[in-house]
Design an enzyme around this catalytic site. Structure first.
Site, PDB file in Angstrom:
ATOM      1  N   ASP A 225     -11.096   5.883   4.955  1.00 50.46           N
ATOM      2  CA  ASP A 225     -12.096   5.293   4.086  1.00 50.46           C
ATOM      3  C   ASP A 225     -13.536   5.605   4.483  1.00 50.46           C
ATOM      4  OD1 ASP A 225      -9.651   4.148   3.559  1.00 50.46           O
ATOM      5  OD2 ASP A 225     -10.378   2.106   3.469  1.00 50.46           O
TER       6      ASP A 225
ATOM      7  N   GLY B  99      -7.510   7.978   2.333  1.00 48.42           N
ATOM      8  CA  GLY B  99      -6.840   7.262   3.409  1.00 48.42           C
ATOM      9  C   GLY B  99      -7.749   6.999   4.589  1.00 48.42           C
TER      10      GLY B  99
ATOM     11  N   TYR C   4     -13.231   1.609  12.675  1.00 48.43           N
ATOM     12  CA  TYR C   4     -12.289   2.105  11.662  1.00 48.43           C
ATOM     13  C   TYR C   4     -12.049   3.611  11.802  1.00 48.43           C
ATOM     14  CZ  TYR C   4      -9.764   0.782   7.387  1.00 48.43           C
ATOM     15  OH  TYR C   4      -8.796   0.496   6.460  1.00 48.43           O
ATOM     16  N   TRP C   5     -12.396   4.427  10.817  1.00 43.77           N
ATOM     17  CA  TRP C   5     -12.075   5.854  10.856  1.00 43.77           C
ATOM     18  C   TRP C   5     -13.200   6.706  11.448  1.00 43.77           C
ATOM     19  CZ3 TRP C   5      -7.340   7.594  10.406  1.00 43.77           C
ATOM     20  CH2 TRP C   5      -6.388   6.830   9.698  1.00 43.77           C
TER      21      TRP C   5
ATOM     22  N   GLN D 170      -3.203   7.544  -3.101  1.00 46.92           N
ATOM     23  CA  GLN D 170      -3.380   7.817  -1.676  1.00 46.92           C
ATOM     24  C   GLN D 170      -2.594   9.072  -1.319  1.00 46.92           C
ATOM     25  OE1 GLN D 170      -2.354   4.116   0.432  1.00 46.92           O
ATOM     26  NE2 GLN D 170      -4.444   3.989   1.194  1.00 46.92           N
TER      27      GLN D 170
ATOM     28  N   ARG E  78     -15.082  -2.625  11.124  1.00 47.85           N
ATOM     29  CA  ARG E  78     -14.799  -2.341   9.719  1.00 47.85           C
ATOM     30  C   ARG E  78     -15.899  -1.479   9.106  1.00 47.85           C
ATOM     31  NH1 ARG E  78     -10.074  -2.668   7.618  1.00 47.85           N
ATOM     32  NH2 ARG E  78     -10.977  -3.180   5.601  1.00 47.85           N
TER      33      ARG E  78
ATOM     34  N   TRP F 193       0.840  -1.201   0.000  1.00 46.88           N
ATOM     35  CA  TRP F 193       0.000   0.000   0.000  1.00 46.88           C
ATOM     36  C   TRP F 193       0.870   1.244   0.000  1.00 46.88           C
ATOM     37  CZ3 TRP F 193      -2.557  -4.335   0.984  1.00 46.88           C
ATOM     38  CH2 TRP F 193      -3.923  -4.388   0.697  1.00 46.88           C
TER      39      TRP F 193
ATOM     40  N   GLU G 213      -3.641  -1.921  14.484  1.00 45.52           N
ATOM     41  CA  GLU G 213      -3.941  -0.985  13.404  1.00 45.52           C
ATOM     42  C   GLU G 213      -4.503   0.320  13.949  1.00 45.52           C
ATOM     43  OE1 GLU G 213      -6.433  -0.997   9.154  1.00 45.52           O
ATOM     44  OE2 GLU G 213      -6.709  -2.622  10.604  1.00 45.52           O
TER      45      GLU G 213
ATOM     46  N   TRP H 225       0.630   4.782   1.109  1.00 49.43           N
ATOM     47  CA  TRP H 225       1.114   5.561   2.251  1.00 49.43           C
ATOM     48  C   TRP H 225       1.588   4.675   3.381  1.00 49.43           C
ATOM     49  CZ3 TRP H 225      -2.610   9.043   5.546  1.00 49.43           C
ATOM     50  CH2 TRP H 225      -3.755   8.351   5.936  1.00 49.43           C
TER      51      TRP H 225
ATOM     52  N   TYR I 162      -7.766 -12.138  -2.338  1.00 44.10           N
ATOM     53  CA  TYR I 162      -7.870 -10.805  -1.747  1.00 44.10           C
ATOM     54  C   TYR I 162      -8.858  -9.994  -2.579  1.00 44.10           C
ATOM     55  CZ  TYR I 162      -7.091  -6.089  -0.232  1.00 44.10           C
ATOM     56  OH  TYR I 162      -7.314  -4.822   0.240  1.00 44.10           O
TER      57      TYR I 162
END
Length: 427
Positions: free
Chosen positions: A169, A167, A352-353, A107, A201, A35, A396, A37, A83
């Site tokens: 998501d 970045g 996640y974000w 990215q 996720r 990936w 992560e 970044w 994947y």
């Protein structure tokens, strides 16, 4: 061994475990390819323990570069199976090197800044300059791709075409587009939720949008002029644009060291900074917000992306201190810094974000605060970051309230940036 030495040894072990020779996978099962970044952050960590290996990480990523200069967000490993999404969803990508298989988006361009920092880690000046000279033209093409291929002509700000490009998501910043209910024409099977808990996720509604946009971008042959009229997602992302500005600044520094003409003259940089403030600053939020080109307005959602100007020096010390202090007040009860403050609609402490703490965002902001002359604020954020990893491991991301480690385990950029914080402590 001291606690710091033990932590550094454990971080290096994570990098060694994920080292596939040519590149470092972000985590053993969740992210098996290279990936963009991720590799930039990882190279910074490698620089402290194995400088030649660090340079190979950068050059490996550049091997997937396109003819127009773009470095894609994924460079696929042909040996990896099962994947999703794989290279089959990105047909006819215009790679420079025959046989490379990549995604069709990019990215945040941390790579140029990582290459600059990595060069400075090399004490032998001739070795440093030799390496910079070897990678300068590909790096220049990558950073210049954005003003040449991702601007509309009405603004120097860079257009982001997919949440994956940002970045961040599934940030609440994109909920207004997710809410449109768009779905791709082809069925798909996610593999991420077979590795990580579903609750950590992006949702299926998020993924439906992601795959819908993949089809739009591929149909437009990856060109902004063709994609823009048919896409519901086109934004000036505050984080992405700040990282680009720092990349341009650092590329200028490399050029100066090599006696090359500056790729980004002062007037171009000044025009960009003016546009960043004019388009993205929110007086109401006292934070930078993203701008939606479809609606012709700022997106009224506040996240840690709105602090990214600190990393790039697009604000002064007083402005940076005030922005961070306000974000901290809004994040009362959270570990620092949550990716979304808890008073923001869409916050989720574990998903996640949408709320969890990420080491790379903390690292960007800590280094920005340090450069602006705010060492106390920078040290506090660095210490908070190291404390999360000491307590919960090289995860992560981390639960916004409890600090519990979430997402992928043995995560490479977490390990790499811990190595950097330990080896270059804030002073």
């Amino acid at each position: 061994m001291t606690p710091d030495a033990l932590l550094a040894a454990a971080a290096e072990a994570v990098l060694r475990w994920n080292d596939l020779g040519e590149y470092t996978r972000p985590s053993p099962r969740l992210y098996p390819h290279q990936w963009n970044w991720d590799s930039a952050f990882v190279a910074v960590g490698w620089g402290h323990v194995d400088w030649p290996r660090a340079t190979r990480e950068v050059e490996s990523l550049l091997a997937g570069q396109w003819v127009n200069g773009m470095v894609p967000h994924i460079r696929y490993n042909p040996a990896v199976r099962d994947y999703f999404p794989g290279p089959e969803v990105w047909p006819d990508v215009p790679v420079r090197r025959a046989g490379e298989r990549t995604s069709g988006i990019t990215q945040p361009p941390v790579l140029a800044s990582a290459a600059f920092l990595l060069g400075l880690m090399q004490p032998d000046v001739e070795s440093r300059l030799t390496w910079w000279r070897r990678i300068y033209q590909p790096l220049r093409a990558f950073v210049r791709f954005f003003p040449e291929g991702r601007t509309t002509g009405s603004s120097p700000l860079i257009v982001v075409l997919h949440p994956w490009e940002s970045g961040l998501d599934n940030s609440p910043r994109w909920d207004h587009v997710v809410g449109l209910g768009l779905k791709p024409s082809r069925p798909y099977r996610r593999t991420d939720i077979t590795v990580v808990q579903v609750a950590e996720r992006p949702t299926m509604a998020d993924y439906d949008l992601y795959m819908y946009l993949v089809e739009v971008i591929a149909r437009g042959r990856y060109e902004l002029s063709a994609v823009l009229p048919q896409s519901p997602f086109a934004v000036y992302d505050a984080l992405f644009n700040a990282i680009w500005y720092q990349a341009a600044t650092d590329l200028n520094s490399i050029a100066a060291a090599l006696d090359e003409p500056l790729p980004f003259p002062p007037e171009e940089m000044d025009a960009f900074q003016d546009a960043y403030w004019r388009m993205l600053w929110s007086q109401e939020a006292q934070l930078f917000r993203d701008y939606d080109l479809r609606q012709g307005a700022q997106i009224a959602v506040d996240t840690a992306a709105g602090l990214a100007a600190i990393y790039a020096g697009l604000v002064d010390a007083g402005q940076a201190a005030a922005m961070v202090a306000r974000y901290r007040r809004r994040s009362a009860g959270c570990r620092l810094l949550p990716s979304t403050p808890p008073d923001q609609r869409g916050f989720d402490p574990a998903r996640y974000w949408r709320g969890p703490v990420w080491v790379n965002i903390n690292w960007l902001l800590a280094r920005g605060l340090e450069r602006l002359g705010l060492p106390e604020e920078a040290r506090g954020l660095a210490e908070e970051t190291l404390g999360l990893v000491r307590a919960s491991g090289f995860c992560e991301y981390f639960h916004a309230y409890s600090g519990e480690g979430l997402g992928g385990r043995d995560f490479s950029w977490t390990a790499a940036l811990v190595l950097d914080l330990l080896n270059r402590p804030v002073v």
